[in-house]
Design a protein around this motif. Structure first.
Motif, PDB file in Angstrom:
ATOM      1  N   UNK B  36       0.833  -1.201   0.000  1.00  0.00           N
ATOM      2  CA  UNK B  36       0.000   0.000   0.000  1.00  0.00           C
ATOM      3  C   UNK B  36       0.873   1.258   0.000  1.00  0.00           C
ATOM      4  N   UNK B  41      -0.755   5.389  -1.402  1.00  0.00           N
ATOM      5  CA  UNK B  41      -1.946   5.759  -0.647  1.00  0.00           C
ATOM      6  C   UNK B  41      -1.596   6.722   0.492  1.00  0.00           C
ATOM      7  N   UNK B  44      -2.436  10.424   0.211  1.00  0.00           N
ATOM      8  CA  UNK B  44      -3.779  10.850   0.536  1.00  0.00           C
ATOM      9  C   UNK B  44      -3.863  11.080   2.030  1.00  0.00           C
ATOM     10  N   UNK B  45      -4.459  12.130   2.405  1.00  0.00           N
ATOM     11  CA  UNK B  45      -4.758  12.388   3.804  1.00  0.00           C
ATOM     12  C   UNK B  45      -3.547  12.363   4.714  1.00  0.00           C
ATOM     13  N   UNK B  46      -2.383  12.616   4.185  1.00  0.00           N
ATOM     14  CA  UNK B  46      -1.192  12.760   5.006  1.00  0.00           C
ATOM     15  C   UNK B  46      -1.022  11.612   5.999  1.00  0.00           C
ATOM     16  N   UNK B  47      -1.248  10.421   5.509  1.00  0.00           N
ATOM     17  CA  UNK B  47      -1.173   9.268   6.403  1.00  0.00           C
ATOM     18  C   UNK B  47       0.282   8.917   6.693  1.00  0.00           C
ATOM     19  N   UNK B  51      -0.578   4.826  10.686  1.00  0.00           N
ATOM     20  CA  UNK B  51      -1.981   4.930  10.293  1.00  0.00           C
ATOM     21  C   UNK B  51      -2.333   3.800   9.340  1.00  0.00           C
ATOM     22  N   UNK B  52      -1.419   3.557   8.403  1.00  0.00           N
ATOM     23  CA  UNK B  52      -1.643   2.527   7.404  1.00  0.00           C
ATOM     24  C   UNK B  52      -1.691   1.142   8.046  1.00  0.00           C
ATOM     25  N   UNK B  54      -2.444   0.448  11.154  1.00  0.00           N
ATOM     26  CA  UNK B  54      -3.651   0.322  11.964  1.00  0.00           C
ATOM     27  C   UNK B  54      -4.856   0.054  11.077  1.00  0.00           C
ATOM     28  N   UNK B  55      -4.915   0.756   9.957  1.00  0.00           N
ATOM     29  CA  UNK B  55      -6.030   0.571   9.032  1.00  0.00           C
ATOM     30  C   UNK B  55      -6.020  -0.828   8.443  1.00  0.00           C
TER      31      UNK B  55
END
Lengths: 1073, 357
Positions: B36, B41, B44-47, B51-52, B54-55
């Protein structure tokens, strides 16, 4: 008013395999209410049993109807050994007890087991017949409606707001009884669930009685909480606002909810109030006053002395700028007004309101936030009434032996008195947006209460004053609605705290403070510039581990400092965003064994009536302390951030000619040093010429490394990514044109602090990062909804164990139309919303099993419009509706293909008969537009899915829809435990499935009531405990909300019929499947 | 300091199609995060990576919880645990039951038994499909097989109804079930050049023409088992090669029709008798289960290979088979026209499909 409760067990499905040998189950059902139990026959060897039982009838008092849940247990029959329980369903029958709400509960309920979770579903029908019997000494309060919503519910009109109601009940916690040592975890959990269900019922009934005494017929803003005090017991308490509500006839309903002005509403409606109970009852308990504590026993004061208790000196939050101003224009009018209102409120012990938004004209002035905290030591509940074995006989309030609840009650009374006196000090006679909470760690308990001091329009308060004719216009302040509430309620000459006053930037007639903090929602008529944003202050404080009084003293000593720090952080962050008011302020302080956590959340906004906020000025304490470059670099960063934020939140207040609104920072020589002290500033005040409302810069002194850290932490709050906004209130300031995308979510994160010797600073950083990372995760997960706003972000912090920090967040993401954000006309958003709704209607409606012919009609009417509406930018929304079209086309293609293939070959004609038949008959009999028949087919391809889509939101409304019926309050408590934590995917897997299960059970109950949405949803408790070494974990969750039927804003004519068929049709189809 | 617990639950279950695919493909959480991140990705959204991670974990958990439901897709529509929009349900099911052609080619015609399952790691190594994904696909085949085995009615329709699959996918599964049931040999070296889609097409032909269901549509296993009576009748076709007169007559009819229409006429004329013998011998032997299994290899050895060595083009092949089939109708003494058509119809289209490099 006794009644007859009838229940019918129809069928089960997806049951677990209970007999390993046959891979099947011999299921039967026990239906229990009070002490009566019925059983169905055993349905042998089936995982999808059809019982189709007779109607089981229970003849019961309505008191029991209110208190007790209907308990349905599904068991596996075993000839040789004891029958194994599969799981249970508790059905709260309260919604059936008022005439307007649901008439039947019918549908599939998940069968829940506290050890295994959801194990299949059961289809049940429940009805209640109430006999009219006017018993003067009745203990029940059937007919009083409860709402979690903290505003006047849509489709109702408040004719009278009576005021504060509260109650608490206490019991021993079954988990801590001696019997718990010998019974199974399952039995213990079930005992607890049942007890809490009983206690909630009792509590609600008692509150209802109080409402009836006051002459009301409803409780709005009902907030029920549990205090799990461990050894010392279990407290269930609730507060709310008693009102007299009138249902609006559906014809005149649109937009009446909050926009309705009392003057326009026909007063005659009050007479046909549906609350016949309410009108009749005042005599029922004539001896009881509205005074809400029970008979004080003599010994109570002695008991009190045994308890250790510290009351914390409380801060009053309002603007903390430098202050002082000449009050030339003292208000004689206002004093008069105050006197008048006071008489109206004086009869009440606590002029508190749990509401957070009000009909226009209700709220005259807002003073500021008032809060009180107190630290108590819990004591074991000694209650001879509770025998060890017969434990569930609930405590009776008036019983002589029950002296303990009075202690709890006295505690709260103490706090409420304090709040009241704070409000008085602010020149206010009422407290709005009032809430109470506790934090418990071992034997220490912090009780907190907070609200917003305010002056209310007396018209709503006094009976008889509702005849609009007699309203005294003399007392009406001529203040315009969009700034009136900002005008200070207190006397300028005699200010309760230093504040900087200016003339209102709107009307220029009244004084306003420089900053306004409140716990309520932004009034809909308030004038704001730009958009709002979530502002959080986070704080950790270590404390030494201690026991008993020493511990309590330590905590209470820390509290004022924490409040002060949080307040400073909030103020700084507010200024950094160039805003001047906070709404929905909620400060939570959680206590753990070795630390205290403080989290303040609010929505910042720029009120155009208030002066523009000053900037933030950095100053070294002594000139040689830190290099001036360092200071100036920080200063630059701060100024830059302010500029960026102004742009981000589109804060462009209307320019005022006579003032330099744009310049945030005054000349250095005007600088006043008042950081960290109110008093310090007093000397310098006289120098400042404040009469022109010159804004003062907020000065940060860098006197030590702490301060540098503080400033850094100030700056690390990342703004939300493009396309996102966030707030913690009902309404997002600056955005009103919502589209249909709604995604409610709950997120829980637990952090383990491994580092043993942490400093306060280190902890603060960790805690701040935790909150910030959570927000970042939300933004990432919900990126497909952009542009969207996270509304009602509700953070809850806890310290479940010594080294754990738990943050629980519930919020809703809602999409909005970017193009129209600028326009703020009242008409536009409504229209837009309805168009969206049309577009999305197809799906939700037809997914509901209840959609019968009437729905099809409405849908076909709409589909013409819906088709032509193009799919606006939010194409990727998570909402069902927006996808319905696309997916149905896809299906259509498949279908068509299949169809032609089948037609082509000879052999199909007979074998697909059943399927083809249903297709053709549907097609034939419904001359629908293409879009409609398409989606009909798509739903059938799932075997005619009978699962109603239930939307959930913590807000009081769903965008694009109108609530046409409130079906009753949902208040559910669940326990889940596991002894195979690893096998269930660890703690995350365990909690993930539990939360999903809770959602599922809420949805099922709402659907069974005939509803399609839950509004004002909240997860009030999420207590998680684990023991990884033993492979065990336990979690308790309490959720509540209002079950409603809502319809798209556009079909108003057909609304009534939809609602009706929704009810009956729902039961039929459900019964059939 | 470590994250002890981290969950995110939406009222409407949030699922990212990209992550779903990674999960289906058997990536571990960490590998999925890597993929990812490479996919961009993060922008997008300053991840951040956390964060990735956890998602991805959240989504993997959701998929694992859903997997049980996906085993009987009909349940997905009326379960209460996850509120999933219908179009997502379709996506979930369709993707869960999708398979890799390279993988299915390896197990096609094999018995869907424990023994085969044990060989999955070899197949995984050979096809570079992760073992996890292989297992899922294999279990899907097995599950579908087990369910439709006991059902009456048309195979494709049954699969579609029970597993809510698209028509295309349902047809592919029908082919897989059909091959597994009849244990057709597909693994021989000579058959390696054939793709799964070639076989799937042939299976479709066999199912709709040679099975019991082709004549009677309410019997058990109607689409899975070949029509025994028909196979018996096929023996009658032998007359075309055993009767010398018939054979010559047939040959001359075909040659007349072909003359001047193809460059390889000489070769066609020369190999007519061999080819005809080949095809009819295949037909006559189909009563033996063993020979049924070898149906495809026989087609290749007895017909496709000789033609190919004579450099027939696909068009030549079509021409030849069309005339070969049609000419038999003109033979007065040949009485088995119906059986002939039923046999040749399928053989013809199978050979058309299989005649490529």
């Amino acid at each position: 008013m006794p009644g007859k409760l009838k229940a019918k067990i129809v069928a089960g499905r997806h049951l677990p395999v209970m007999d390993r040998a046959s891979d099947l189950t011999d299921a039967f059902v026990e239906v229990k209410f009070g002490n009566t139990t019925f059983k169905t026959d055993v349905c042998p060897k089936s995982l999808n049993p059809q019982w189709n039982s007779e109607w089981f009838k229970f003849e019961v008092d309505d008191e029991d109807l209110q208190d007790e849940p209907l308990q349905i247990t599904v068991l596996d029959h075993d000839t040789y050994s004891a029958n194994d329980a599969i799981g249970k369903v508790y059905i709260d029958i309260d919604p059936l007890l008022y005439s307007e709400a649901a008439s039947v509960i019918s549908g599939w309920f998940p069968i829940y087991d506290t050890i295994h979770g959801i194990r299949g579903e059961i289809n049940v029908i429940v009805k209640v017949e109430l006999f009219n019997d006017l018993n003067r000494f009745r203990q029940s309060s059937c007919g009083v409606k409860f709402f979690c919503t903290t505003c006047i519910p849509q489709c109702y009109r408040a004719t009278l707001v009576h005021g504060f109601v509260e109650e608490l009940v206490v019991n021993e916690d079954p988990e801590y009884q001696w019997i718990d040592r010998i019974r199974t975890p399952r039995a213990s959990n079930e005992a607890r669930q049942r007890l809490i269900s009983l206690m909630s019922g009792e509590l609600q009934r008692k509150i209802g009685l109080k409402v009836l005494e006051m002459g009301g017929n409803a409780v709005v803003g009902y907030l029920q909480c549990f205090d799990l005090e461990g050894e010392s017991g279990l407290v269930v308490r609730a507060i709310g606002t008693a009102c007299t509500l009138d249902k609006l006839s559906s014809g005149s309903a649109p937009n009446t909810n909050t926009h309705m002005h009392p003057n326009t509403a026909p007063a005659s409606n009050a007479c046909n109030s549906p609350s016949k109970d309410g009108k009749e009852s005042p005599l029922a308990h004539g001896c009881r006053s509205t005074h809400n504590s029970p008979v004080h026993s003599v010994c109570s004061s002695q008991r009190l002395s045994q308890n250790f208790s510290v009351s914390v000196p409380t801060l009053i939050f309002t603007g903390m700028g430098s202050g002082g101003s000449a009050g030339k224009e003292a208000g004689p009018l206002r004093t008069l007004l105050r006197q008048q209102t006071q008489t109206a409120l004086e009869q009440r012990e606590f002029p508190f309101f749990t509401l957070t938004s009000f009909p226009p004209g209700f709220l005259l002035h807002v003073g500021g936030v008032v809060s009180a905290r107190s630290v108590k030591l819990l004591d074991r509940i000694h209650n001879p009434a509770l025998g060890n074995t017969r434990s569930y006989k609930l405590l009776d309030w008036n019983s002589v032996t029950a002296d303990e609840p009075e202690t709890r009650d006295a505690w709260w009374e103490e706090i409420r008195q304090e709040i009241k006196s704070h409000a008085r000090a602010l020149g206010c006679h009422a407290v709005v947006g009032y809430s109470e909470s506790t934090s418990i760690c071992e034997e220490v308990c912090i009780l907190s209460a907070s609200g917003t001091a305010a002056i209310l329009n007396p018209r709503y308060m006094r009976e008889g004053c509702l005849d609009i004719g007699c309203t005294d216009h003399r007392f009406e302040e001529p203040s315009p609605p969009n700034c009136g509430f900002c005008h200070i309620p207190y006397d300028e000459l005699n200010m309760p705290f230093p504040a900087q006053l200016t003339y209102c930037y709107h009307c220029r007639r009244q004084k306003v403070p420089d900053v306004l903090f409140t716990t309520i929602d932004l009034p809909s008529e308030a004038a704001v510039a730009g958009k709002g944003c979530l502002i959080q202050a986070r704080l950790c404080r270590l404390k030494k581990k201690a026991q008993g009084e020493a511990n309590a003293t330590a905590i209470s000593n820390l509290l004022p400092f924490m409040e002060y720090e949080l307040h400073t952080q909030l103020m700084n962050k507010l200024k950094l965003r160039s805003m001047n008011a906070l709404f929905g302020l909620h400060i939570q302080i959680s206590v753990g064994e070795n630390m205290l956590l403080g989290l303040a959340s609010a929505t910042g906004v720029y009120l155009t009536a208030l002066p523009a906020p000053g900037g933030i000025q950095i100053a070294g304490k002594t000139p040689g302390d830190l290099s001036s470059e360092h200071i100036s670099s920080i200063q630059k960063r701060i100024n830059d951030t302010i500029a960026v934020n102004k742009e981000l939140y589109q804060i462009n207040p209307p320019e005022l000619a006579e003032e330099g609104v744009g310049s945030p920072i005054p000349e250095p020589r005007h600088r006043s040093r008042l950081f960290r002290s109110h008093s310090e500033s007093s000397d310098e005040l006289s120098e400042l010429d404040l009469s022109h409302g010159k804004k003062d810069a907020f000065v940060l002194e860098i006197d030590d490394t702490d301060a540098v850290e503080d400033i850094h932490s100030l700056l690390i709050d990342a703004p939300p990514p493009t396309g996102f906004y966030s707030c913690n209130t009902e309404n997002m300031p600056g955005i009103s044109n919502w589209t249909s995308g709604v995604q409610m979510f709950t997120s829980v994160r637990v952090l383990r602090l491994s580092n043993a010797n942490l400093t306060n600073q280190g902890l603060n950083k960790i805690f701040t990062d935790l909150c910030e990372n959570l927000l970042k995760s939300f933004y990432f997960k919900l990126r497909s909804m952009i542009p969207c706003c996270l509304c009602h972000l509700n953070f809850t912090v806890a310290v479940p164990e010594e080294e754990l920090i738990q943050v629980t967040v519930t919020a809703v993401a809602m999409t909005y139309d970017k193009e129209q954000t600028q326009e703020k006309t009242a008409e536009k958003p409504v229209n837009k919303g309805s168009l969206e709704a049309e577009e999305q209607l197809q799906f939700p409606l037809e997914l509901c099993a209840d959609s019968s012919s009437s729905n099809i009609q409405t849908a076909s009417k709409i589909s013409g419009v819906g088709e032509s509406t193009n799919m606006s930018p939010r194409a990727a929304s998570v909402d069902y509706g927006s996808f319905a079209d696309r997916c149905s086309t896809w299906l259509e293609l498949l279908r068509l293909k299949a169809h032609t293939i089948r037609r082509g070959s000879v052999k199909t004609s007979r074998r697909t008969q059943s399927l083809a038949h249903s297709v053709s008959s549907l097609e034939r009999c419904s001359p629908l537009q293409e879009g409609r028949s398409r989606s009909l087919r798509s739903s059938r391809s799932f075997g005619g899915s009978s699962v109603t889509v239930v939307k959930m939101t913590p807000l009081s409304f769903l965008p694009g829809t109108r609530i046409i019926k409130y079906l009753g309050i949902i208040n559910m408590f669940f326990i889940r435990e596991t002894t195979s934590l690893r096998e269930e995917g660890g703690v995350s897997g365990f909690l993930h499935s539990f939360i999903a299960e809770v959602f599922a059970m809420v949805r099922a109950h709402v659907a069974a009531l005939g509803g399609n949405a839950v509004v004002s949803y909240s997860m009030k408790e999420c207590v998680f405990m684990e023991n990884p070494n033993k492979n065990q974990a336990q979690c308790l969750i309490n959720v509540s909300g209002d079950a409603v039927i809502c319809i798209s804003e556009t079909d108003q004519e057909s609304s009534a019929s939809t609602a009706n068929t929704g009810q009956t049709g729902g039961s039929e189809t459900d019964g059939a499947t | 300091m470590s994250v002890e617990l981290d969950v995110f639950v939406g009222n409407t279950t949030i699922m990212d199609e990209e992550v779903y695919q990674l999960w289906l493909d058997g990536y571990t959480v960490n590998d999925a995060v890597k993929v990812r991140m490479e996919g961009g990705v993060m922008d997008e959204c300053e991840a951040s990576k956390d964060v990735l991670l956890s998602d991805t974990m959240d989504q993997y958990r959701t998929f694992q919880m859903c997997e049980r439901l996906l085993h009987s897709p009909a349940k997905l529509a009326n379960q209460l645990l996850f509120q999933i929009p219908p179009h997502r349900q379709i996506m979930l099911i369709e993707r869960y039951y999708a398979f890799d052609d390279t993988f299915v080619r390896e197990v096609l015609g094999k018995k869907l038994s424990k023994g085969t399952k044990k060989d999955l790691d070899d197949i995984s190594a050979k096809t570079s499909v992760t073992l996890k994904s292989c297992r899922r696909q294999f279990d899907n085949f097995k599950r579908v097989f087990k369910v439709v085995e006991e059902l009456k009615g048309p195979l494709v329709e049954n699969i579609r109804q029970h597993f809510l699959l698209s028509d295309k996918l349902a047809r592919d599964y029908a082919a897989i079930v059909f091959f597994a049931n009849n244990r057709f040999e597909t693994g021989k070296r000579k058959l390696q050049y054939l793709s799964f889609q070639d076989f799937a097409f042939c299976a479709g032909q066999l199912i709709s023409n040679w099975t019991v269901g082709a004549v009677d549509n309410m019997v058990e296993d109607m689409d899975v088992d070949l029509d025994k009576e028909f196979l018996q009748e096929l023996k009658e076709l032998k007359i075309l090669i055993t009767d010398k007169d018939l054979l010559d007559q047939h040959k001359s009819l075909v040659c007349t029709a072909l003359r001047g229409k193809t460059k390889v006429f000489i070769e066609m004329e020369g190999s007519f008798k061999n080819l005809s013998r080949g095809l009819i011998n295949i037909a006559a032997k189909l009563t033996n289960t063993k020979d049924v299994r070898d149906f495809f290899i026989d087609l290749v050895e007895k017909f496709i290979e000789p033609c190919r060595s004579d450099r027939w083009s696909a068009a030549d092949m079509k021409l030849y088979l069309t005339h070969y089939t049609n000419s038999a109708h003109i033979l007065d003494t040949f009485k088995h026209q119906v059986v002939w058509d039923r046999y040749m119809g399928v053989v013809k289209s199978c050979i058309f499909k299989m005649y490529h490099d």
